[in-house]
Design a protein around this motif. Structure first.
Motif, mmCIF file in Angstrom:
data_model
loop_
_atom_site.group_PDB
_atom_site.id
_atom_site.type_symbol
_atom_site.label_atom_id
_atom_site.label_comp_id
_atom_site.label_asym_id
_atom_site.label_seq_id
_atom_site.Cartn_x
_atom_site.Cartn_y
_atom_site.Cartn_z
ATOM 1 N N LEU A 103 0.885 -1.271 -0.043
ATOM 2 C CA LEU A 103 -0.039 -0.107 -0.079
ATOM 3 C C LEU A 103 0.844 1.150 -0.033
ATOM 4 C CD1 LEU A 103 -2.704 -0.900 2.620
ATOM 5 C CD2 LEU A 103 -2.744 -1.197 0.077
ATOM 6 N N ASN A 104 2.284 0.912 0.219
ATOM 7 C CA ASN A 104 2.859 2.352 0.308
ATOM 8 C C ASN A 104 3.697 2.380 -1.097
ATOM 9 O OD1 ASN A 104 5.128 4.276 0.725
ATOM 10 N ND2 ASN A 104 5.417 3.355 2.769
ATOM 11 N N ALA A 105 3.218 3.789 -1.904
ATOM 12 C CA ALA A 105 3.820 3.945 -3.084
ATOM 13 C C ALA A 105 5.333 4.114 -3.194
ATOM 14 C CB ALA A 105 3.139 5.280 -3.797
ATOM 15 N N ALA A 106 5.966 4.635 -2.178
ATOM 16 C CA ALA A 106 7.378 4.973 -2.082
ATOM 17 C C ALA A 106 8.259 3.779 -1.758
ATOM 18 C CB ALA A 106 7.732 5.844 -0.918
ATOM 19 N N THR A 107 7.672 2.578 -1.388
ATOM 20 C CA THR A 107 8.441 1.333 -1.160
ATOM 21 C C THR A 107 7.934 0.191 -1.798
ATOM 22 O OG1 THR A 107 7.112 0.995 0.867
ATOM 23 C CG2 THR A 107 9.259 2.312 1.266
ATOM 24 N N ASP A 108 6.658 0.120 -2.116
ATOM 25 C CA ASP A 108 6.118 -1.277 -2.645
ATOM 26 C C ASP A 108 6.118 -1.341 -4.082
ATOM 27 O OD1 ASP A 108 5.739 -1.491 -0.031
ATOM 28 O OD2 ASP A 108 3.841 -1.226 0.122
ATOM 29 N N THR A 119 0.509 -4.214 -18.977
ATOM 30 C CA THR A 119 1.987 -4.986 -18.915
ATOM 31 C C THR A 119 2.242 -5.466 -17.708
ATOM 32 O OG1 THR A 119 4.268 -4.969 -19.360
ATOM 33 C CG2 THR A 119 3.241 -2.769 -18.614
ATOM 34 N N HIS A 120 2.768 -6.485 -17.430
ATOM 35 C CA HIS A 120 3.317 -6.846 -16.031
ATOM 36 C C HIS A 120 4.594 -6.366 -15.900
ATOM 37 C CE1 HIS A 120 0.208 -10.196 -15.014
ATOM 38 N NE2 HIS A 120 0.514 -10.285 -16.102
ATOM 39 N N VAL A 121 4.699 -5.930 -14.547
ATOM 40 C CA VAL A 121 5.967 -5.015 -14.305
ATOM 41 C C VAL A 121 7.006 -5.672 -13.233
ATOM 42 C CG1 VAL A 121 6.601 -3.025 -13.358
ATOM 43 C CG2 VAL A 121 4.709 -3.024 -14.501
ATOM 44 N N GLU A 122 8.296 -5.843 -13.608
ATOM 45 C CA GLU A 122 9.272 -6.443 -12.449
ATOM 46 C C GLU A 122 9.137 -5.441 -11.207
ATOM 47 O OE1 GLU A 122 12.879 -6.618 -14.671
ATOM 48 O OE2 GLU A 122 12.171 -8.125 -15.986
ATOM 49 N N PRO A 123 9.360 -6.379 -10.272
ATOM 50 C CA PRO A 123 9.642 -5.281 -8.833
ATOM 51 C C PRO A 123 11.066 -4.302 -9.075
ATOM 52 C CG PRO A 123 8.859 -7.528 -8.394
ATOM 53 C CD PRO A 123 9.015 -7.425 -9.920
ATOM 54 N N PHE A 124 10.744 -3.200 -8.763
ATOM 55 C CA PHE A 124 12.241 -2.560 -8.800
ATOM 56 C C PHE A 124 13.253 -3.044 -7.478
ATOM 57 C CE2 PHE A 124 9.575 -0.147 -5.781
ATOM 58 C CZ PHE A 124 10.171 0.123 -4.634
ATOM 59 N N GLU A 125 14.344 -2.961 -7.854
ATOM 60 C CA GLU A 125 15.359 -3.266 -6.684
ATOM 61 C C GLU A 125 15.109 -2.532 -5.408
ATOM 62 O OE1 GLU A 125 20.151 -3.241 -6.339
ATOM 63 O OE2 GLU A 125 19.394 -2.480 -7.860
ATOM 64 N N ALA A 151 4.980 7.633 -8.339
ATOM 65 C CA ALA A 151 6.366 7.372 -7.570
ATOM 66 C C ALA A 151 7.321 6.281 -8.712
ATOM 67 C CB ALA A 151 5.904 6.233 -6.490
ATOM 68 N N ALA A 152 6.547 5.682 -9.444
ATOM 69 C CA ALA A 152 7.281 4.910 -10.656
ATOM 70 C C ALA A 152 8.180 5.929 -11.504
ATOM 71 C CB ALA A 152 6.242 3.919 -11.347
ATOM 72 N N VAL A 153 7.026 6.822 -11.933
ATOM 73 C CA VAL A 153 7.819 7.838 -12.915
ATOM 74 C C VAL A 153 9.102 8.538 -12.191
ATOM 75 C CG1 VAL A 153 7.538 10.105 -13.848
ATOM 76 C CG2 VAL A 153 5.630 8.253 -14.100
ATOM 77 N N GLU A 154 9.124 8.898 -11.016
ATOM 78 C CA GLU A 154 10.290 9.581 -10.064
ATOM 79 C C GLU A 154 11.265 8.529 -10.069
ATOM 80 O OE1 GLU A 154 11.214 11.875 -6.208
ATOM 81 O OE2 GLU A 154 9.313 11.359 -6.422
ATOM 82 N N ARG A 155 10.831 7.264 -9.796
ATOM 83 C CA ARG A 155 12.254 6.318 -9.807
ATOM 84 C C ARG A 155 12.738 6.049 -11.043
ATOM 85 N NH1 ARG A 155 8.531 3.362 -6.335
ATOM 86 N NH2 ARG A 155 7.749 2.314 -8.081
ATOM 87 N N THR A 156 12.146 6.078 -12.193
ATOM 88 C CA THR A 156 12.540 5.891 -13.437
ATOM 89 C C THR A 156 13.305 6.977 -14.012
ATOM 90 O OG1 THR A 156 10.491 5.895 -14.433
ATOM 91 C CG2 THR A 156 11.425 3.791 -13.794
#
Length: 221
Positions: free
Chosen positions: A35-40, A66-72, A137-142
């Motif tokens: 449920l945590n966009a920053a960590t999950d 699309t299915h997505v791989e969990p980020f590191e 959060a995903a946009v920021e990470r990538t």
């Protein structure tokens, strides 16, 4: 034959860019590892592009997923995985790295924005804050620079369905709208996004039927 085509000369063309202040509604559902966009982890994304026919009625047009791989280092909560039924390590998931997955979904959204004369996509979701938070959060990470979605505006079908039908749970709201619901398919990003799109279109179309198509150009003048 276009099933949405009106009788010739009877109905003016109403482009979707005129309906939502130049925003293109795109229904998004994201399945996650918590449920945590920053960590999950983001595990699956589905986006349904909404179009308007010549009468201005909205309908779900295309689904991109699309299915997505969990980020590191991503967190994977066992309770969330049990809820959505996703096995992140399943060999048939054919999951893509997060950046590649986002670009795959964003590409047709950008194309639709250009073709419709809209300026930006607006995320439509059931409890939209959740999906928008994970998307941002995903946009920021990538480090993706051209996010087609508005960073904070969204349309929430839980709120809209509460107003229209007195229901805020997706399954109950869909049933209240007169559409069918298959509980065995629920919590798949594709199924939930497509049913949310049907719900959104039903509410907006019913509103316009009762109140008339808004003339936002007149309001701006």
């Amino acid at each position: 034959m276009n099933r949405n085509a009106p009788d010739a000369g009877t109905v003016p063309h109403r482009p979707i860019a005129n309906r939502f202040r130049s925003f293109l509604p795109v229904v998004v559902d994201i399945e996650t590892g918590g449920l945590n966009a920053a960590t999950d982890a983001v595990l699956q994304i589905a986006a349904v592009i909404v179009r308007a026919d010549d009468k201005g009625l909205l309908y779900p047009a295309e689904t991109h997923t699309t299915h997505v791989e969990p980020f590191e280092g991503a967190n994977l909560d066992p309770k969330s995985l049990e809820f959505n039924g996703i096995d992140p390590d399943h060999p048939l998931r054919m999951a893509k790295p997060e950046e590649q997955a986002l670009r795959q979904v964003f590409k047709p959204v950008r194309q639709e924005i250009r073709e419709t004369g809209c300026t930006r996509a607006v995320l439509v979701g059931h409890n939209a804050w959740f999906d928008l938070g994970f998307l941002n959060a995903a946009v920021e990470r990538t480090g993706i620079k051209r996010n087609p979605f508005h960073p904070f505006s969204c349309f929430d079908t839980a709120t809209l369905a509460g107003l229209a039908y007195g229901q805020t749970v997706l399954a109950r709201a869909v049933k209240a709208s007169g559409a069918g619901w298959d509980g065995r398919e629920a919590h798949s990003a594709i199924y939930d996004a497509e049913k949310t799109a049907e719900l959104f279109c039903a509410i907006v179309n019913r509103w316009d039927e009762l109140n008339g198509f808004p003339d936002y150009g007149a309001l701006a003048r």
